[in-house]
Design a protein around this motif. Sequence first.
Motif, PDB file in Angstrom:
ATOM      1  N   ALA A   1     -35.899  10.309  45.243  1.00  0.00           N
ATOM      2  CA  ALA A   1     -35.066   9.206  44.752  1.00  0.00           C
ATOM      3  C   ALA A   1     -33.785   9.751  44.127  1.00  0.00           C
ATOM      4  O   ALA A   1     -32.701   9.188  44.325  1.00  0.00           O
ATOM      5  CB  ALA A   1     -35.840   8.369  43.737  1.00  0.00           C
ATOM      6  N   TYR A   2     -33.907  10.835  43.381  1.00  0.00           N
ATOM      7  CA  TYR A   2     -32.721  11.419  42.746  1.00  0.00           C
ATOM      8  C   TYR A   2     -31.733  11.904  43.802  1.00  0.00           C
ATOM      9  O   TYR A   2     -30.540  11.585  43.740  1.00  0.00           O
ATOM     10  CB  TYR A   2     -33.123  12.565  41.812  1.00  0.00           C
ATOM     11  CG  TYR A   2     -31.930  13.179  41.117  1.00  0.00           C
ATOM     12  CD1 TYR A   2     -31.256  12.469  40.127  1.00  0.00           C
ATOM     13  CD2 TYR A   2     -31.474  14.442  41.449  1.00  0.00           C
ATOM     14  CE1 TYR A   2     -30.152  13.011  39.492  1.00  0.00           C
ATOM     15  CE2 TYR A   2     -30.375  14.991  40.816  1.00  0.00           C
ATOM     16  CZ  TYR A   2     -29.719  14.272  39.834  1.00  0.00           C
ATOM     17  OH  TYR A   2     -28.619  14.803  39.206  1.00  0.00           O
TER      18      TYR A   2
ATOM     19  N   HIS B   1     -29.074   9.007  44.400  1.00  0.00           N
ATOM     20  CA  HIS B   1     -28.067   9.264  43.376  1.00  0.00           C
ATOM     21  C   HIS B   1     -27.123  10.411  43.725  1.00  0.00           C
ATOM     22  O   HIS B   1     -25.912  10.269  43.569  1.00  0.00           O
ATOM     23  CB  HIS B   1     -28.748   9.514  42.026  1.00  0.00           C
ATOM     24  CG  HIS B   1     -29.588   8.358  41.593  1.00  0.00           C
ATOM     25  ND1 HIS B   1     -29.061   7.211  41.053  1.00  0.00           N
ATOM     26  CD2 HIS B   1     -30.921   8.137  41.672  1.00  0.00           C
ATOM     27  CE1 HIS B   1     -30.025   6.346  40.795  1.00  0.00           C
ATOM     28  NE2 HIS B   1     -31.173   6.892  41.160  1.00  0.00           N
ATOM     29  N   VAL B   2     -27.650  11.528  44.183  1.00  0.00           N
ATOM     30  CA  VAL B   2     -26.793  12.674  44.505  1.00  0.00           C
ATOM     31  C   VAL B   2     -26.036  12.434  45.807  1.00  0.00           C
ATOM     32  O   VAL B   2     -24.816  12.620  45.871  1.00  0.00           O
ATOM     33  CB  VAL B   2     -27.605  13.987  44.576  1.00  0.00           C
ATOM     34  CG1 VAL B   2     -26.749  15.133  45.083  1.00  0.00           C
ATOM     35  CG2 VAL B   2     -28.191  14.319  43.210  1.00  0.00           C
TER      36      VAL B   2
ATOM     37  N   PRO C   1     -26.543  13.905  35.951  1.00  0.00           N
ATOM     38  CA  PRO C   1     -27.229  12.638  36.206  1.00  0.00           C
ATOM     39  C   PRO C   1     -26.616  11.464  35.454  1.00  0.00           C
ATOM     40  O   PRO C   1     -26.729  10.327  35.885  1.00  0.00           O
ATOM     41  CB  PRO C   1     -28.671  12.885  35.789  1.00  0.00           C
ATOM     42  CG  PRO C   1     -28.738  14.240  35.229  1.00  0.00           C
ATOM     43  CD  PRO C   1     -27.438  14.924  35.422  1.00  0.00           C
ATOM     44  N   ILE C   2     -25.941  11.736  34.341  1.00  0.00           N
ATOM     45  CA  ILE C   2     -25.296  10.649  33.614  1.00  0.00           C
ATOM     46  C   ILE C   2     -24.164  10.035  34.436  1.00  0.00           C
ATOM     47  O   ILE C   2     -23.859   8.855  34.315  1.00  0.00           O
ATOM     48  CB  ILE C   2     -24.787  11.117  32.229  1.00  0.00           C
ATOM     49  CG1 ILE C   2     -24.421   9.919  31.366  1.00  0.00           C
ATOM     50  CG2 ILE C   2     -23.635  12.098  32.372  1.00  0.00           C
ATOM     51  CD1 ILE C   2     -24.199  10.254  29.911  1.00  0.00           C
ATOM     52  N   LEU C   3     -23.558  10.826  35.317  1.00  0.00           N
ATOM     53  CA  LEU C   3     -22.474  10.319  36.163  1.00  0.00           C
ATOM     54  C   LEU C   3     -22.962   9.735  37.479  1.00  0.00           C
ATOM     55  O   LEU C   3     -22.307   8.868  38.046  1.00  0.00           O
ATOM     56  CB  LEU C   3     -21.449  11.429  36.448  1.00  0.00           C
ATOM     57  CG  LEU C   3     -20.666  11.954  35.235  1.00  0.00           C
ATOM     58  CD1 LEU C   3     -19.683  13.035  35.668  1.00  0.00           C
ATOM     59  CD2 LEU C   3     -19.946  10.822  34.524  1.00  0.00           C
ATOM     60  N   ASN C   4     -24.100  10.222  37.996  1.00  0.00           N
ATOM     61  CA  ASN C   4     -24.581   9.697  39.284  1.00  0.00           C
ATOM     62  C   ASN C   4     -25.636   8.598  39.116  1.00  0.00           C
ATOM     63  O   ASN C   4     -26.145   8.077  40.097  1.00  0.00           O
ATOM     64  CB  ASN C   4     -25.083  10.820  40.201  1.00  0.00           C
ATOM     65  CG  ASN C   4     -26.345  11.503  39.718  1.00  0.00           C
ATOM     66  OD1 ASN C   4     -27.150  10.937  39.002  1.00  0.00           O
ATOM     67  ND2 ASN C   4     -26.520  12.746  40.126  1.00  0.00           N
ATOM     68  N   GLY C   5     -25.986   8.249  37.876  1.00  0.00           N
ATOM     69  CA  GLY C   5     -26.935   7.165  37.621  1.00  0.00           C
ATOM     70  C   GLY C   5     -28.389   7.543  37.844  1.00  0.00           C
ATOM     71  O   GLY C   5     -29.248   6.664  37.897  1.00  0.00           O
ATOM     72  N   GLY C   6     -28.679   8.826  37.949  1.00  0.00           N
ATOM     73  CA  GLY C   6     -30.028   9.257  38.281  1.00  0.00           C
ATOM     74  C   GLY C   6     -30.887   9.700  37.117  1.00  0.00           C
ATOM     75  O   GLY C   6     -31.910  10.356  37.315  1.00  0.00           O
ATOM     76  N   GLU C   7     -30.528   9.320  35.911  1.00  0.00           N
ATOM     77  CA  GLU C   7     -31.281   9.779  34.735  1.00  0.00           C
ATOM     78  C   GLU C   7     -32.749   9.349  34.786  1.00  0.00           C
ATOM     79  O   GLU C   7     -33.637  10.164  34.528  1.00  0.00           O
ATOM     80  CB  GLU C   7     -30.634   9.247  33.453  1.00  0.00           C
ATOM     81  CG  GLU C   7     -29.257   9.820  33.219  1.00  0.00           C
ATOM     82  CD  GLU C   7     -28.460   8.989  32.246  1.00  0.00           C
ATOM     83  OE1 GLU C   7     -27.995   9.568  31.254  1.00  0.00           O
ATOM     84  OE2 GLU C   7     -28.321   7.779  32.477  1.00  0.00           O
ATOM     85  N   THR C   8     -32.996   8.106  35.114  1.00  0.00           N
ATOM     86  CA  THR C   8     -34.381   7.620  35.165  1.00  0.00           C
ATOM     87  C   THR C   8     -35.174   8.358  36.229  1.00  0.00           C
ATOM     88  O   THR C   8     -36.307   8.799  35.979  1.00  0.00           O
ATOM     89  CB  THR C   8     -34.412   6.106  35.445  1.00  0.00           C
ATOM     90  OG1 THR C   8     -33.653   5.440  34.437  1.00  0.00           O
ATOM     91  CG2 THR C   8     -35.834   5.585  35.445  1.00  0.00           C
ATOM     92  N   ALA C   9     -34.593   8.529  37.411  1.00  0.00           N
ATOM     93  CA  ALA C   9     -35.296   9.193  38.512  1.00  0.00           C
ATOM     94  C   ALA C   9     -35.653  10.634  38.156  1.00  0.00           C
ATOM     95  O   ALA C   9     -36.784  11.074  38.388  1.00  0.00           O
ATOM     96  CB  ALA C   9     -34.451   9.154  39.787  1.00  0.00           C
TER      97      ALA C   9
END
Length: 135
Positions: A84-85, A89-90, A99-107
Amino acid sequence: MNNACTTWTPRILAILRIVTGYVLLWHGLAKLFHVPHIAMFDNLPLFSLLGVAGIIELIVGVLLIIGLFTRPAAFIGSGFGAAAYFIGHVAPSGIFFLPILNGGETAILLCFIMFYIIFAGPGSWSLDGSRSKAA
């Protein structure tokens, strides 16, 4: 302090496992059953990438909450979180290390929490623990 840590570590691990499963479960419910309703999941084909993700989230979430087949479920969930990350997101953003910039923090957090659970086990309050005591 060591006695308190020894006593509470399995319980806190169980809480971490349950909360992780709870978060995954709601992602799956939103995708598959529209509860809660998220507009981007309207008309989501079941066998699309997001549809299959919802199935995985639902099953792994339930297994983690009840603590059944915890390690295999966490293994699948950790790999799912990594996928998912990278896919969600990547790949679209091209940003790997932030991850703070690509929105993938939760993943990425769910990926590594479940990676930890693979090795730590279910903790207290699990069906896995009940099954091993009965055997």
